[in-house]
Write a protein that holds these residues in place. Structure first.
Motif, PDB file in Angstrom:
ATOM      1  N   ALA A 215       4.654  -3.130  39.161  1.00 31.52           N
ATOM      2  CA  ALA A 215       4.525  -2.010  39.908  1.00 31.52           C
ATOM      3  C   ALA A 215       5.112  -0.770  38.933  1.00 31.52           C
ATOM      4  O   ALA A 215       5.206   0.329  39.353  1.00 31.52           O
ATOM      5  CB  ALA A 215       5.320  -1.811  41.010  1.00 31.52           C
ATOM      6  N   ALA A 259       1.323  -0.291  49.041  1.00 29.38           N
ATOM      7  CA  ALA A 259       2.463   0.650  49.251  1.00 29.38           C
ATOM      8  C   ALA A 259       3.311   0.131  50.342  1.00 29.38           C
ATOM      9  O   ALA A 259       4.367   0.324  50.658  1.00 29.38           O
ATOM     10  CB  ALA A 259       1.908   2.047  49.320  1.00 29.38           C
ATOM     11  N   ILE A 262       5.684  -2.519  49.964  1.00 26.69           N
ATOM     12  CA  ILE A 262       6.793  -2.099  49.102  1.00 26.69           C
ATOM     13  C   ILE A 262       7.581  -1.106  50.084  1.00 26.69           C
ATOM     14  O   ILE A 262       8.873  -1.552  50.127  1.00 26.69           O
ATOM     15  CB  ILE A 262       6.247  -1.030  47.949  1.00 26.69           C
ATOM     16  CG1 ILE A 262       5.553  -1.993  47.014  1.00 26.69           C
ATOM     17  CG2 ILE A 262       7.587  -0.674  47.332  1.00 26.69           C
ATOM     18  CD1 ILE A 262       5.203  -1.342  45.693  1.00 26.69           C
ATOM     19  N   ASN A 263       7.235  -0.263  50.554  1.00 29.45           N
ATOM     20  CA  ASN A 263       7.901   0.629  51.379  1.00 29.45           C
ATOM     21  C   ASN A 263       8.392   0.383  52.943  1.00 29.45           C
ATOM     22  O   ASN A 263       9.233   1.081  53.344  1.00 29.45           O
ATOM     23  CB  ASN A 263       7.539   1.963  51.092  1.00 29.45           C
ATOM     24  CG  ASN A 263       7.454   2.605  49.421  1.00 29.45           C
ATOM     25  OD1 ASN A 263       8.292   2.515  48.860  1.00 29.45           O
ATOM     26  ND2 ASN A 263       6.211   2.980  48.986  1.00 29.45           N
ATOM     27  N   LEU A 273       9.314  -2.199  40.864  1.00 23.28           N
ATOM     28  CA  LEU A 273       8.825  -0.875  40.149  1.00 23.28           C
ATOM     29  C   LEU A 273       9.084  -0.689  38.653  1.00 23.28           C
ATOM     30  O   LEU A 273       8.784   0.364  38.145  1.00 23.28           O
ATOM     31  CB  LEU A 273       9.537   0.022  41.001  1.00 23.28           C
ATOM     32  CG  LEU A 273       9.184   0.242  42.524  1.00 23.28           C
ATOM     33  CD1 LEU A 273       9.927   1.444  43.172  1.00 23.28           C
ATOM     34  CD2 LEU A 273       7.703   0.917  42.519  1.00 23.28           C
ATOM     35  N   SER A 421       1.696   4.964  40.823  1.00 23.87           N
ATOM     36  CA  SER A 421       3.133   4.964  40.874  1.00 23.87           C
ATOM     37  C   SER A 421       3.502   6.061  41.872  1.00 23.87           C
ATOM     38  O   SER A 421       4.438   5.675  42.483  1.00 23.87           O
ATOM     39  CB  SER A 421       3.384   5.510  39.438  1.00 23.87           C
ATOM     40  OG  SER A 421       4.917   5.523  39.391  1.00 23.87           O
ATOM     41  N   TYR A 424       3.580   4.016  45.170  1.00 22.10           N
ATOM     42  CA  TYR A 424       4.418   2.727  45.360  1.00 22.10           C
ATOM     43  C   TYR A 424       5.895   3.471  45.408  1.00 22.10           C
ATOM     44  O   TYR A 424       6.910   2.990  45.815  1.00 22.10           O
ATOM     45  CB  TYR A 424       4.453   2.199  44.079  1.00 22.10           C
ATOM     46  CG  TYR A 424       3.194   1.617  43.673  1.00 22.10           C
ATOM     47  CD1 TYR A 424       2.471   1.244  44.844  1.00 22.10           C
ATOM     48  CD2 TYR A 424       2.695   0.689  42.602  1.00 22.10           C
ATOM     49  CE1 TYR A 424       0.934   0.319  44.655  1.00 22.10           C
ATOM     50  CE2 TYR A 424       1.624  -0.023  42.474  1.00 22.10           C
ATOM     51  CZ  TYR A 424       0.719  -0.102  43.655  1.00 22.10           C
ATOM     52  OH  TYR A 424      -0.203  -0.951  43.347  1.00 22.10           O
TER      53      TYR A 424
END
Length: 449
Positions: A215, A259, A262-263, A273, A421, A424
């Motif tokens: 990422a 996303a 990840i988040n 990342l 990016s 992410y």
């Protein structure tokens, strides 16, 4: 990158010089004798040396350590493999190929992202085959390469190189961890994948997460997003029609999904990342994630390197589809070897290309981290017994799709890296990030005419 080992315990992937490697000297003493048993019927006079330029990645271990010395022993021809980081390699190739004179290199390692601008300067493989007179002229086995790999080495229907490495993404997963979490089979859909990621993260806390991905805003980020994008029914663009797909509903859904892993779910390590090609391997070896859509060739150092803490624990399946297994798609990449039209040694250069891409060396290259483009190798029972990922990769190649190969892709991809990016990092929604990318692409396409 950690080195891998051969089955007999000898080193298979040692660190290599990042600049110029002069190889084959050890075999020169045997050259005159060995050449007597190897006399290709080539009309061109035999040169004393061939020069190859390529990148610095370690998957060429078999070529450099084994195949080149063998070629030198058999022909008496020294081979210099000049290895450069990717951008300097492209810069040198572009300068010489567009300069109008004879190139200083006889063979070039041509990637999928390079053929868009490089193809006019490369010799037509079919024409080279017509005049080939070496040991592989009668039975090279071009039909053994996957059609997708041949397409990757072609432009406007003309084949410009011979595939050596064919990379596609497949699902790497820890069967033991899935079973411990009550999951009987690898996920086939995005919903199953997300649920498995959540449960695996919970079971592995605090150090092991459900999913690994590259990422970092760098060279790996777009390719690692590719399987999610394509399996969602999204895409990049249609250059001929100037249709941009990157911000359509399916593409946005794909980025929103990753996303979210990840988040929202926090099923991916925060330090992902910063991950690129080496880090996705190292973190699998160090038990930092339980599954991921990872390059087929990465399975060798992950699952076979003695230094890997997770050695022998990985299993493989095709990429999950958005709604069903039938939606499974994967990015396709790879490298071929091509002969410049203005090489001073075209016939012998092509003989060398056929040598290193032959059945024998394609099979042996699997030992040192390559992913052969020959389906005959991937489906070979001996290979399947040693490399559990090979048959899965052969299956995934049926639906794999290459990134755009037009000359402008490099600039357009850089904009997509930035958009991914932002999503992410939580700096923009998936829709806003991809709308911004699409706007940039529209402007770039207008400027390009």
């Amino acid at each position: 990158m950690n080195e891998t080992k051969r089955p007999n315990g000898s080193s298979a992937m040692p660190t290599m010089n990042r600049r110029s490697l002069m190889l084959g000297a050890a075999g020169l003493a045997l050259g005159a004798t060995a050449f007597g048993a190897y006399r290709p019927a080539l009309a061109q006079s035999k040169p004393s040396k061939l020069t190859v330029i390529g990148d610095t990645a370690p998957w060429k271990g078999t070529i450099i350590q084994d195949a080149i010395p063998a070629f030198t022993r058999e022909t008496g021809i020294e081979v210099e493999y000049v290895q450069l980081p990717n951008e300097p390699m492209v810069t040198r190739a572009r300068a010489e190929l567009t300069g109008g004179g004879t190139t200083s290199f006889d063979v070039v390692q041509m990637g999928a992202s390079m053929i868009g601008w490089m193809h006019p300067y490369m010799a037509d493989v079919n024409e080279l085959m017509k005049t080939a007179g070496g040991r592989y002229a009668a039975d090279f086995g071009m039909d053994e390469f996957s059609p997708a790999s041949i397409d990757l080495a072609s432009y406007d229907g003309v084949q410009r190189g011979i595939p050596y490495r064919s990379t596609t993404y497949i699902l790497h997963y820890r069967k033991d961890l899935l079973e411990a979490a009550g999951i009987a089979q690898p996920p086939r859909t995005f919903a199953e994948y997300r649920e498995a990621a959540r449960r695996l993260t919970e079971a592995g806390a605090p150090n092991r997460y459900g999913v690994g991905i590259c990422a970092r805003q760098g060279g790996a980020i777009v390719d690692h997003f590719g399987p999610y994008l394509l399996s969602s029914g999204g895409g990049f663009y249609d250059l001929a029609k100037r249709d941009i797909w990157i911000n359509n509903e399916n593409s946005v859904a794909a980025l929103d999904y990753v996303a979210g892993l990840i988040n929202t779910d926090k099923s991916i390590p925060p330090d992902a990342l910063t991950w690129e090609w080496d880090e996705i391997i190292a973190n699998a070896q160090n038990d930092r994630y339980a599954m991921g859509l990872v390059l087929n060739a990465s399975a060798t150092p992950i699952n076979k390197a003695e230094a890997s803490r997770t050695r022998g624990l990985w299993a493989y399946s095709t990429v999950p589809g958005a709604q069903s297994a039938a939606d499974s798609r994967s990015s396709l990449g790879g490298w071929c070897f091509a002969v410049p039209e203005r090489s001073a040694n075209k016939e012998w250069a092509f003989e060398f290309v056929q040598f290193i891409t032959s059945r024998e060396w394609a099979k042996r290259s699997m030992e040192k981290g390559n992913a052969s483009a020959r389906l005959s190798v991937l489906n070979d029972p001996e290979i399947a017994g040693s490399y559990a990922w090979a048959s899965t990769a052969a299956e995934q190649l049926k639906t794999a799709r290459a990134n755009p190969r037009d000359p402008n892709w490099g600039a357009l991809e850089a904009q997509l890296r930035a958009g991914l990016s932002k999503a992410y990092l939580g700096q923009a929604s998936a829709k806003d990030a991809l709308d911004e990318v699409a706007s940039g692409w529209e402007r770039a396409m207008r400027r390009a005419g």
